[in-house]
Design a protein around this motif. Structure first.
Motif, short mmCIF file in Angstrom:
data_model
loop_
_atom_site.label_atom_id
_atom_site.label_comp_id
_atom_site.label_asym_id
_atom_site.label_seq_id
_atom_site.Cartn_x
_atom_site.Cartn_y
_atom_site.Cartn_z
N GLY A 13 111.84 15.79 -8.56
CA GLY A 13 112.54 14.95 -9.53
C GLY A 13 111.62 13.95 -10.19
O GLY A 13 112.00 12.81 -10.46
N ALA A 14 110.40 14.38 -10.51
CA ALA A 14 109.35 13.45 -10.95
C ALA A 14 109.31 13.24 -12.45
O ALA A 14 108.44 12.52 -12.94
CB ALA A 14 107.99 13.96 -10.48
N SER A 15 110.23 13.83 -13.21
CA SER A 15 110.15 13.73 -14.66
C SER A 15 110.75 12.45 -15.22
O SER A 15 110.59 12.16 -16.41
CB SER A 15 110.85 14.94 -15.31
N SER A 16 111.44 11.67 -14.39
CA SER A 16 112.07 10.44 -14.87
C SER A 16 112.45 9.57 -13.68
O SER A 16 112.33 9.98 -12.52
CB SER A 16 113.31 10.74 -15.71
N LEU A 62 106.97 16.29 -17.79
CA LEU A 62 105.87 16.30 -16.83
C LEU A 62 104.52 16.34 -17.55
O LEU A 62 103.57 15.65 -17.14
CB LEU A 62 105.98 17.50 -15.89
N LEU A 63 104.44 17.12 -18.60
CA LEU A 63 103.19 17.19 -19.36
C LEU A 63 102.88 15.85 -20.03
O LEU A 63 101.71 15.44 -20.11
CB LEU A 63 103.27 18.31 -20.40
N ALA A 64 103.91 15.17 -20.50
CA ALA A 64 103.70 13.84 -21.08
C ALA A 64 103.22 12.86 -20.03
O ALA A 64 102.35 12.01 -20.29
CB ALA A 64 105.00 13.34 -21.72
N LEU A 65 103.75 12.98 -18.83
CA LEU A 65 103.32 12.11 -17.73
C LEU A 65 101.88 12.40 -17.36
O LEU A 65 101.08 11.48 -17.11
CB LEU A 65 104.25 12.32 -16.53
N ASP A 112 99.49 10.88 -19.73
CA ASP A 112 99.38 9.44 -19.53
C ASP A 112 98.54 9.09 -18.30
O ASP A 112 97.73 8.17 -18.32
CB ASP A 112 100.78 8.84 -19.39
N LEU A 113 98.71 9.87 -17.22
CA LEU A 113 98.09 9.52 -15.94
C LEU A 113 96.79 10.28 -15.65
O LEU A 113 96.03 9.86 -14.78
CB LEU A 113 99.08 9.76 -14.79
N GLY A 114 96.56 11.38 -16.35
CA GLY A 114 95.30 12.07 -16.17
C GLY A 114 95.32 13.14 -15.09
O GLY A 114 96.37 13.53 -14.59
N PRO A 115 94.13 13.61 -14.71
CA PRO A 115 94.02 14.77 -13.81
C PRO A 115 94.47 14.51 -12.38
O PRO A 115 94.56 15.47 -11.59
CB PRO A 115 92.52 15.10 -13.86
N ALA A 116 94.75 13.28 -12.02
CA ALA A 116 95.26 13.01 -10.68
C ALA A 116 96.72 13.42 -10.53
O ALA A 116 97.27 13.37 -9.43
CB ALA A 116 95.11 11.52 -10.34
N PRO A 173 101.37 18.66 -12.90
CA PRO A 173 102.77 18.97 -13.19
C PRO A 173 103.13 20.39 -12.74
O PRO A 173 102.37 21.33 -12.99
CB PRO A 173 102.83 18.85 -14.72
N VAL A 174 104.25 20.53 -12.05
CA VAL A 174 104.72 21.85 -11.64
C VAL A 174 106.21 21.95 -11.91
O VAL A 174 106.97 21.02 -11.63
CB VAL A 174 104.43 22.14 -10.15
N VAL A 175 106.62 23.06 -12.45
CA VAL A 175 108.04 23.28 -12.73
C VAL A 175 108.74 23.71 -11.44
O VAL A 175 108.28 24.61 -10.74
CB VAL A 175 108.23 24.35 -13.82
#
Length: 252
Positions: free
Chosen positions: A8-11, A38-41, A44-48, A51-53
């Motif tokens: 539930g990491a998209s918001s 997730l891609l927008a996040l 913003d946050l970089g390679p650390a 994102p996974v669906v």
């Protein structure tokens, strides 16, 4: 550095937790259904952040997500079972069965399926942390809470029973149970998209924020490995416990 899987990491809570863990130098596997967010996040946050669906209600989705993780992103050190929702505020006799089924599939079945997939590896390694996002509704009933409260009571009891099974295994389990929390999609989802009604839930209050929950989860996960927080319940100071309800019949 820890590998942290957050559902539930998209918001809302999940996004705030992802930001908190990345800020502290950890790698976050951000899992959710909405890939664009997730891609927008990640931008913003970089390679650390990876994102996974993921649809936690779909066993095949869970299996595919875990199988597709790059080697450096495994093993998972911290699992945050955050994906969950409430649907409806109607009394039980008027509630939609489909709403009940969706809450059970997400809040209960999804949580236990992902936990079941990752727990053996944690035990084999002798370390790991599972943080389940419960609710004060799991302890305190209220009108309209019916199945949502029941699912969160399950989360609490499941977490405690994990603790019973994991004694001496080096794996921790915590139930984080927030009360009134604003600034997320929770109430709008619960009220089936009625933004005006959702806003009224928080009128005149200073509720908890997603950042408050992220801070709490980060604290739980970053404690020394011999410390297990069994239960962490949070409320804003504007919220408290009320009296039992009592219906009086007129005399005669």
């Amino acid at each position: 550095m820890m590998n942290v899987l957050i559902t539930g990491a998209s918001s809302g809570f999940g996004e705030a937790m992802a930001r908190r863990f990345v800020k502290e130098g950890h790698r976050v596997i951000a899992a959710a259904r909405r890939c664009d967010r997730l891609l927008a996040l990640q931008a913003d946050l970089g390679p650390a952040l990876l994102p996974v669906v993921l649809d936690v209600t779909d066993k095949a989705s869970i299996k595919a997500m875990l199988a597709g993780l790059p080697a450096e992103w495994t093993p998972v050190d911290v699992l945050v079972n955050n994906a969950g929702l409430a649907l409806g505020v109607a009394p039980a006799q008027k509630a939609l069965l489909s709403d009940w089924e969706t809450m059970i599939d997400t809040n209960v079945r999804g949580l236990v399926t992902l936990t079941h997939a990752l727990l053996p590896g944690m035990v084999a390694r002798g370390r790991g942390t599972i943080v389940n996002i419960g609710s004060t509704a799991g302890e305190t009933p209220y009108p309209g809470g019916n199945v949502y409260g029941a699912t969160k009571a399950f989360v609490e009891q499941f977490t405690r029973n994990l603790r019973a099974d994991l004694v001496g295994a080096g794996v921790r389990a915590t139930n984080v149970a927030p009360g009134l929390c604003g600034g997320t999609e929770f109430s709008q989802v619960r009220l089936h998209g009625d933004a005006a009604a959702a806003a009224k839930v928080y009128e005149g209050t200073t509720p908890l924020s997603a950042d408050d929950i992220a801070e709490s989860v980060y604290w739980v996960a970053s404690l020394p490995p011999h410390v297990n927080v069994n239960q962490l319940e949070l409320m804003p100071v504007c919220q408290g416990y009320g009296p039992f309800s009592l219906v009086r019949q007129p005399a005669g």
